[in-house]
Design a protein around this motif. Structure first.
Motif, mmCIF file in Angstrom:
data_model
loop_
_atom_site.group_PDB
_atom_site.id
_atom_site.type_symbol
_atom_site.label_atom_id
_atom_site.label_comp_id
_atom_site.label_asym_id
_atom_site.label_seq_id
_atom_site.Cartn_x
_atom_site.Cartn_y
_atom_site.Cartn_z
ATOM 1 N N ARG A 139 0.848 -1.190 0.000
ATOM 2 C CA ARG A 139 0.000 0.000 0.000
ATOM 3 C C ARG A 139 0.885 1.243 0.000
ATOM 4 O O ARG A 139 2.025 1.196 0.472
ATOM 5 N N PRO A 140 0.377 2.348 -0.506
ATOM 6 C CA PRO A 140 1.167 3.588 -0.528
ATOM 7 C C PRO A 140 1.639 4.036 0.858
ATOM 8 O O PRO A 140 2.683 4.660 0.980
ATOM 9 N N ASP A 141 0.882 3.674 1.912
ATOM 10 C CA ASP A 141 1.262 4.093 3.262
ATOM 11 C C ASP A 141 2.335 3.207 3.881
ATOM 12 O O ASP A 141 2.706 3.370 5.041
ATOM 13 N N GLY A 142 2.849 2.237 3.107
ATOM 14 C CA GLY A 142 3.902 1.353 3.595
ATOM 15 C C GLY A 142 3.399 0.036 4.143
ATOM 16 O O GLY A 142 4.182 -0.870 4.406
ATOM 17 N N GLY A 143 2.103 -0.099 4.320
ATOM 18 C CA GLY A 143 1.526 -1.349 4.806
ATOM 19 C C GLY A 143 1.297 -2.334 3.674
ATOM 20 O O GLY A 143 1.675 -2.087 2.527
#
Length: 183
Positions: free
Chosen positions: A72-76
């Motif tokens: 995911r873009p948020d690093g998750g």
């Protein structure tokens, strides 16, 4: 050349019965496939395919399970699917060379077969019938996955409560589908 991992168990033609891709093959045809495939064992949490890399291999799960994970873009991470024994993966990059669109990692100990694109070409030359049956089953899997994605997106759009947002997203989806199916 056999590139199986040392700790991977031997595989017999009968072991391939777990995979629908091999259902219509004779034991002799399964043996042709096994002579060209490599066996690998992965432990829980090990990444088999890395998003963004290109390996041009088709993988078949003989035992255990894997999860398909998208960064995911948020690093998750987001788990997109869980694949059990009998499933195949890597087909998108195998048949249409491109980087992998997601990671695939073992959820527990699993044993997989890996067919490289180079060895697939050998299989086509020596055993066109097995290659055809496996490719046909792979196409059916890809078709089922695309159908599920289409149904899911259609359902998500229908559940969008804001009519303006729903209309905008529906237009985007229809534009995407026309590009996808018009290409």
């Amino acid at each position: 050349m056999d590139q199986s991992t040392a700790d991977a168990p031997p595989v017999s033609p009968a072991d391939l019965e777990v995979c629908p891709a091999f259902a219509k093959l004779t034991n002799s045809q399964r043996r042709e496939f096994l002579d060209l495939a490599s066996r690998h064992r992965f432990s829980a949490g090990e990444t088999i395919l890395h998003e963004g890399r290109e390996t041009r291999c088709l993988w078949f799960i003989l035992s255990g399970s894997c999860e398909v994970v998208k960064a995911r873009p948020d690093g998750g991470d987001r788990v997109l699917a869980t694949l059990d024994a009998g499933a195949l993966f890597g087909e998108m990059s195998f048949f249409s060379p491109a980087p992998h669109s997601a990671d695939v990692r073992a959820t527990g100990e699993c044993v997989v077969l890996r067919m490289s694109a180079e060895n697939w070409e050998v299989l086509e030359q020596i055993g066109l019938r097995p290659a055809f049956h496996i490719a046909r089953q792979t196409a059916a899997v890809m078709s089922d996955r695309l159908r599920c994605m289409d149904e899911w997106i259609t359902r998500v759009l229908a559940e969008t409560s804001d009519p303006t947002d729903r209309a905008k997203r529906t237009d985007e989806w229809n534009e995407f589908r026309s590009k996808l199916f018009g290409a």
